[in-house]
Design a protein around this motif. Structure first.
Motif, PDB file in Angstrom:
ATOM      1  N   GLU A  96      72.521  40.854  29.556  1.00  0.00           N
ATOM      2  CA  GLU A  96      73.741  40.713  28.437  1.00  0.00           C
ATOM      3  C   GLU A  96      74.156  38.997  28.560  1.00  0.00           C
ATOM      4  O   GLU A  96      74.894  38.679  29.426  1.00  0.00           O
ATOM      5  N   CYS A  98      75.719  35.689  27.937  1.00  0.00           N
ATOM      6  CA  CYS A  98      77.016  35.718  27.475  1.00  0.00           C
ATOM      7  C   CYS A  98      77.253  34.100  27.046  1.00  0.00           C
ATOM      8  O   CYS A  98      77.712  33.785  26.124  1.00  0.00           O
ATOM      9  N   SER A  99      76.898  33.423  27.967  1.00  0.00           N
ATOM     10  CA  SER A  99      77.058  31.816  27.998  1.00  0.00           C
ATOM     11  C   SER A  99      76.163  30.865  28.544  1.00  0.00           C
ATOM     12  O   SER A  99      75.748  31.315  29.856  1.00  0.00           O
ATOM     13  N   SER A 112      75.534  32.680  32.280  1.00  0.00           N
ATOM     14  CA  SER A 112      76.419  33.723  32.740  1.00  0.00           C
ATOM     15  C   SER A 112      75.996  34.789  31.789  1.00  0.00           C
ATOM     16  O   SER A 112      75.748  34.818  30.710  1.00  0.00           O
ATOM     17  N   VAL A 113      75.737  35.946  32.780  1.00  0.00           N
ATOM     18  CA  VAL A 113      75.276  37.086  32.194  1.00  0.00           C
ATOM     19  C   VAL A 113      75.976  38.463  32.548  1.00  0.00           C
ATOM     20  O   VAL A 113      76.515  38.272  33.648  1.00  0.00           O
ATOM     21  N   ILE A 115      79.126  40.889  33.176  1.00  0.00           N
ATOM     22  CA  ILE A 115      80.458  40.554  33.367  1.00  0.00           C
ATOM     23  C   ILE A 115      80.925  39.857  34.420  1.00  0.00           C
ATOM     24  O   ILE A 115      81.812  38.921  34.282  1.00  0.00           O
ATOM     25  N   ARG A 118      76.292  35.064  37.364  1.00  0.00           N
ATOM     26  CA  ARG A 118      75.908  33.794  36.949  1.00  0.00           C
ATOM     27  C   ARG A 118      74.753  33.361  37.827  1.00  0.00           C
ATOM     28  O   ARG A 118      74.663  33.539  39.111  1.00  0.00           O
ATOM     29  N   TRP A 165      69.789  33.404  20.862  1.00  0.00           N
ATOM     30  CA  TRP A 165      71.126  34.174  21.156  1.00  0.00           C
ATOM     31  C   TRP A 165      72.471  33.133  20.936  1.00  0.00           C
ATOM     32  O   TRP A 165      72.268  32.068  21.213  1.00  0.00           O
ATOM     33  N   LEU A 167      75.994  32.427  21.558  1.00  0.00           N
ATOM     34  CA  LEU A 167      76.923  32.616  22.320  1.00  0.00           C
ATOM     35  C   LEU A 167      78.214  32.024  22.348  1.00  0.00           C
ATOM     36  O   LEU A 167      78.630  31.386  21.584  1.00  0.00           O
ATOM     37  N   ASP A 169      82.176  30.908  24.711  1.00  0.00           N
ATOM     38  CA  ASP A 169      82.518  30.774  25.777  1.00  0.00           C
ATOM     39  C   ASP A 169      84.080  31.346  25.600  1.00  0.00           C
ATOM     40  O   ASP A 169      84.767  30.987  24.830  1.00  0.00           O
TER      41      ASP A 169
END
Length: 175
Positions: A96, A98-99, A112-113, A115, A118, A165, A167, A169
């Motif tokens: 997943e 994220c950023s 970051s993946v 929840i 990192r 992807w 993304l 922040d």
């Protein structure tokens, strides 16, 4: 805030911390990387062709998030090249994502993946030039409201992506 039990100013029940980045699993390494920018129109085109071209990746529902970006706005991104781009894209697709953030203090890029996971995605030699470039990339992200992308390619000079992807922040939500 629309929930009937919402109480403004109440403390969160659980605090999510920003964990120290871990070593990147070897299957996620790329050969080279570069900070890049694309006009938002090109980013939207890349997202719209994900399924048609069988490319790994994910977009975001910007309407749902209330994000409006002009088509000519340059969106910062990270291009990653690998001789094994398809397997790398497949592995990244299983996360997943994220950023991506530039940590200028440690001269590294943080992925970051999920929840609270990192990874140190890449490192660079800390010089005034590289620090300035990383700071400019972070400033470009901030100017776009945190919007950025990660592109996986066979070669950095290629126009085609194996993975893409979009993304954003976002601060971790209070839980």
């Amino acid at each position: 805030m629309r929930h009937p039990g919402f109480q403004k100013g109440s403390k969160p029940l659980l605090a999510l911390d920003n964990p120290f980045p871990m070593e990147l699993p070897e299957n996620l390494f790329g050969d080279k990387w570069a900070f890049v920018q694309l006009p938002f129109s090109a980013v939207k085109e890349e997202i719209s062709t994900l399924e048609a071209r069988f490319v790994f990746g994910a977009g975001l529902d910007l309407d749902l998030l209330g994000i409006e970006v002009d088509d000519k706005t340059l969106i910062p991104g990270l291009a990653v090249a690998s001789s094994r781009a398809k397997p790398l894209g497949a592995w990244m697709n299983g996360l997943e994502v994220c950023s991506v953030e530039a940590d200028t203090a440690r001269a590294s890029l943080i992925l970051s993946v999920g929840i609270s996971t990192r990874y140190v995605y890449a490192t660079y030699k800390k010089t005034p030039v590289t620090t300035s470039e990383a700071e400019a990339w972070e400033a470009a992200k901030k100017a776009c409201g945190g919007l950025h992308f990660l592109a996986v390619q066979d070669d950095l000079d290629s126009d085609d992506c194996v993975g893409f992807w979009l993304l954003l922040d976002l601060p971790p939500p209070p839980v």
